[in-house]
Design an enzyme around this catalytic site. Structure first.
Site, PDB file in Angstrom:
ATOM      1  N   VAL A 165       0.834  -1.193   0.000  1.00  0.00           N
ATOM      2  CA  VAL A 165       0.000   0.000   0.000  1.00  0.00           C
ATOM      3  C   VAL A 165       0.875   1.251   0.000  1.00  0.00           C
ATOM      4  CG1 VAL A 165      -1.485   1.329   1.572  1.00  0.00           C
ATOM      5  CG2 VAL A 165      -2.077  -1.005   0.978  1.00  0.00           C
ATOM      6  N   GLU A 185      -2.762  -2.795  -2.799  1.00  0.00           N
ATOM      7  CA  GLU A 185      -4.147  -3.242  -2.691  1.00  0.00           C
ATOM      8  C   GLU A 185      -5.109  -2.064  -2.892  1.00  0.00           C
ATOM      9  OE1 GLU A 185      -5.865  -3.660   1.167  1.00  0.00           O
ATOM     10  OE2 GLU A 185      -6.954  -5.458   0.589  1.00  0.00           O
ATOM     11  N   CYS A 241      -4.387  -9.287   4.733  1.00  0.00           N
ATOM     12  CA  CYS A 241      -4.211  -8.025   5.459  1.00  0.00           C
ATOM     13  C   CYS A 241      -4.859  -8.111   6.849  1.00  0.00           C
ATOM     14  CB  CYS A 241      -4.812  -6.860   4.668  1.00  0.00           C
ATOM     15  SG  CYS A 241      -4.525  -5.293   5.511  1.00  0.00           S
ATOM     16  N   LYS A 294      -3.498 -14.110  -2.316  1.00  0.00           N
ATOM     17  CA  LYS A 294      -2.344 -14.065  -1.400  1.00  0.00           C
ATOM     18  C   LYS A 294      -2.889 -14.309   0.000  1.00  0.00           C
ATOM     19  CE  LYS A 294       1.413 -10.931   0.008  1.00  0.00           C
ATOM     20  NZ  LYS A 294       0.939 -10.139   1.144  1.00  0.00           N
ATOM     21  N   HIS A 336       2.284 -15.563   2.415  1.00  0.00           N
ATOM     22  CA  HIS A 336       3.100 -14.796   3.355  1.00  0.00           C
ATOM     23  C   HIS A 336       3.278 -15.699   4.573  1.00  0.00           C
ATOM     24  CE1 HIS A 336       3.387 -11.090   6.225  1.00  0.00           C
ATOM     25  NE2 HIS A 336       4.472 -11.830   6.225  1.00  0.00           N
ATOM     26  N   ASN A 382       6.678 -15.959   0.238  1.00  0.00           N
ATOM     27  CA  ASN A 382       6.901 -14.582   0.692  1.00  0.00           C
ATOM     28  C   ASN A 382       7.241 -14.547   2.185  1.00  0.00           C
ATOM     29  OD1 ASN A 382       4.684 -12.007   1.714  1.00  0.00           O
ATOM     30  ND2 ASN A 382       6.688 -11.622   0.846  1.00  0.00           N
TER      31      ASN A 382
HETATM   32  C1  FNR Z   1       2.557  -4.734   2.889  1.00  0.00           C
HETATM   33  N1  FNR Z   1       1.893  -5.945   2.675  1.00  0.00           N
HETATM   34  C2  FNR Z   1       0.767  -5.984   1.882  1.00  0.00           C
HETATM   35  N2  FNR Z   1       0.208  -7.187   1.534  1.00  0.00           N
HETATM   36  C3  FNR Z   1      -0.827  -7.256   0.676  1.00  0.00           C
HETATM   37  O1  FNR Z   1      -1.288  -8.356   0.354  1.00  0.00           O
HETATM   38  N3  FNR Z   1      -1.351  -6.086   0.152  1.00  0.00           N
HETATM   39  C4  FNR Z   1      -0.859  -4.861   0.451  1.00  0.00           C
HETATM   40  O2  FNR Z   1      -1.330  -3.842  -0.082  1.00  0.00           O
HETATM   41  C5  FNR Z   1       0.222  -4.787   1.373  1.00  0.00           C
HETATM   42  N4  FNR Z   1       0.763  -3.565   1.751  1.00  0.00           N
HETATM   43  C6  FNR Z   1       1.970  -3.522   2.423  1.00  0.00           C
HETATM   44  C7  FNR Z   1       2.627  -2.305   2.607  1.00  0.00           C
HETATM   45  C8  FNR Z   1       3.882  -2.282   3.194  1.00  0.00           C
HETATM   46  C9  FNR Z   1       4.604  -0.957   3.350  1.00  0.00           C
HETATM   47  C10 FNR Z   1       4.481  -3.482   3.659  1.00  0.00           C
HETATM   48  C11 FNR Z   1       5.852  -3.491   4.298  1.00  0.00           C
HETATM   49  C12 FNR Z   1       3.812  -4.686   3.516  1.00  0.00           C
HETATM   50  C13 FNR Z   1       2.507  -7.209   3.100  1.00  0.00           C
HETATM   51  C14 FNR Z   1       3.592  -7.621   2.095  1.00  0.00           C
HETATM   52  O3  FNR Z   1       3.092  -7.799   0.792  1.00  0.00           O
HETATM   53  C15 FNR Z   1       4.317  -8.904   2.547  1.00  0.00           C
HETATM   54  O4  FNR Z   1       3.405  -9.969   2.564  1.00  0.00           O
HETATM   55  C16 FNR Z   1       4.959  -8.792   3.925  1.00  0.00           C
HETATM   56  O5  FNR Z   1       5.589  -7.547   4.118  1.00  0.00           O
HETATM   57  C17 FNR Z   1       6.002  -9.902   4.127  1.00  0.00           C
HETATM   58  O6  FNR Z   1       7.033  -9.790   3.162  1.00  0.00           O
HETATM   59  P1  FNR Z   1       8.500  -9.242   3.547  1.00  0.00           P
HETATM   60  O7  FNR Z   1       8.334  -7.802   3.956  1.00  0.00           O
HETATM   61  O8  FNR Z   1       8.984 -10.084   4.706  1.00  0.00           O
HETATM   62  O9  FNR Z   1       9.297  -9.406   2.288  1.00  0.00           O
END
Ligand code: FNR
Length: 313
Positions: free
Chosen positions: A13, A36, A110, A149, A177, A208
């Protein structure tokens, strides 16, 4: 969409807007998720071709408020991620964007209260019937690949069962995740629980969680057997994590991000937020550059800050 051996930029986001996705792709990301966007918001929008900068915009009707911007350069790899809790709404919303993207993904992970209280994101994990309804409705009515996801459930057995039900809906891939809903980002990702899902499914699994270096791509693939690897924070802090040539200095990546933000007329809030996240991680918002970014109100202000603190110093 091909998911074998792919490096994937995770949905984020306020971060995963067009310039950030193009930046990640330039460094080597094969598939790039957008941030998202909630179905309710999309339903208020219309598609417009922007001849001035060469983009395709999804704009709130009666306004100039761009909710999603893409371009033909990324049409074969951009994934539109949606928040939803209703199959009909999800379909109507997806129809606005599906011709311009490579896949549509449903966010089922989320944990934030605005998502969960609206029955979206992680709230879906406990509603397999609703998951089936949403995914089969999208699959049946759209030509675009559909994915979702998820997060880990309480036990590995439960996660595998849910993933099996998701596979039966005909989705093209599932991203996992490797944390549970209650886990914090600092809790270690549980890669072994992704491996259990990979063993049970035939469709591609995208792994992930906690990928921060290029070497981690091979480590997580070896540990899980996943087809593809998805990175969020590692990419936010340095998008060149995708580069097989090794990471570039973060200041260089930051400058390139600002350049692309200006070229694609990015939303100032998104550019500021992304820059602040980079600066907090590598430096401090208390230093002059951070303070100047906080004060910036336009992309021109940001360009000026970059000129002073990145290009001249
Ligand atoms: C996220 N994550 C996330 N997941 C998702 O499905 N939709 C989204 O819009 C978001 N937004 C988001 C913003 C920010 C700033 C972060 C850091 C994370 C979760 C992300 O996609 C991921 O699943 C997790 O951060 C775990 O991955 P990493 O950070 O360990 O590589």
């Amino acid at each position: 969409m091909e998911y074998r051996n792919k490096l994937v930029l995770a949905p984020m986001v306020r971060v995963g807007t067009l310039p950030f996705r193009l930046l990640a792709a330039e460094y080597g990301a094969d598939i790039t998720y957008g941030e998202e966007i909630i179905d309710h918001k999309l339903l208020k929008c219309e598609r417009r071709v922007n001849d001035v900068i060469g983009s395709i915009d999804v704009v709130e009707k009666g306004t100039e408020n761009v909710v999603f911007r893409t371009c033909h350069q990324e049409s074969s790899r951009v994934v539109f991620q949606m928040g939803t809790s209703n199959a009909v709404r999800a379909l109507t919303a997806a129809q606005i964007v599906c011709k311009d993207v490579a896949a549509v993904d449903i966010n089922m992970g989320c944990p934030k209260s605005f998502s969960v209280s609206g029955g979206m994101g992680a709230a879906l994990l406990t509603k397999p019937e609703l998951i089936r309804d949403i995914l089969t409705t999208l699959k049946r009515n759209l030509d675009t690949p559909i994915t979702c996801k998820i997060r880990l459930l309480q036990s590995s057995h439960d996660t595998v069962e849910l993933a099996r039900r998701i596979e039966k809906t005909g989705v093209s891939a599932v991203a996992i995740h490797a944390r549970k809903v209650a886990d914090r980002p600092r809790d270690p990702a549980k890669w072994s629980e992704i491996a259990d899902v990979v063993t049970a499914l035939s469709i591609p699994v995208i792994a992930n969680g906690d990928i921060f270096e290029h070497e981690d791509f091979e480590r997580i693939k070896a540990a899980t057997g996943a087809s593809a690897v998805m990175v969020a924070r590692g990419a936010l802090w340095n998008a060149s994590v995708f580069s097989p040539k090794g990471k570039r200095p973060w200041e260089v990546v930051k400058g390139e991000y600002v350049r692309k933000s200006i070229l694609w007329d990015n939303d100032i809030k998104s550019t500021k937020h992304t820059l602040k996240e980079m600066i907090v991680h590598h430096s401090s918002l208390e230093l002059p550059e951070g303070k100047a970014v906080i004060k910036s109100e336009t992309l021109a202000d940001i360009a000026y800050v970059m000129l002073i603190y990145t290009f001249l110093l």
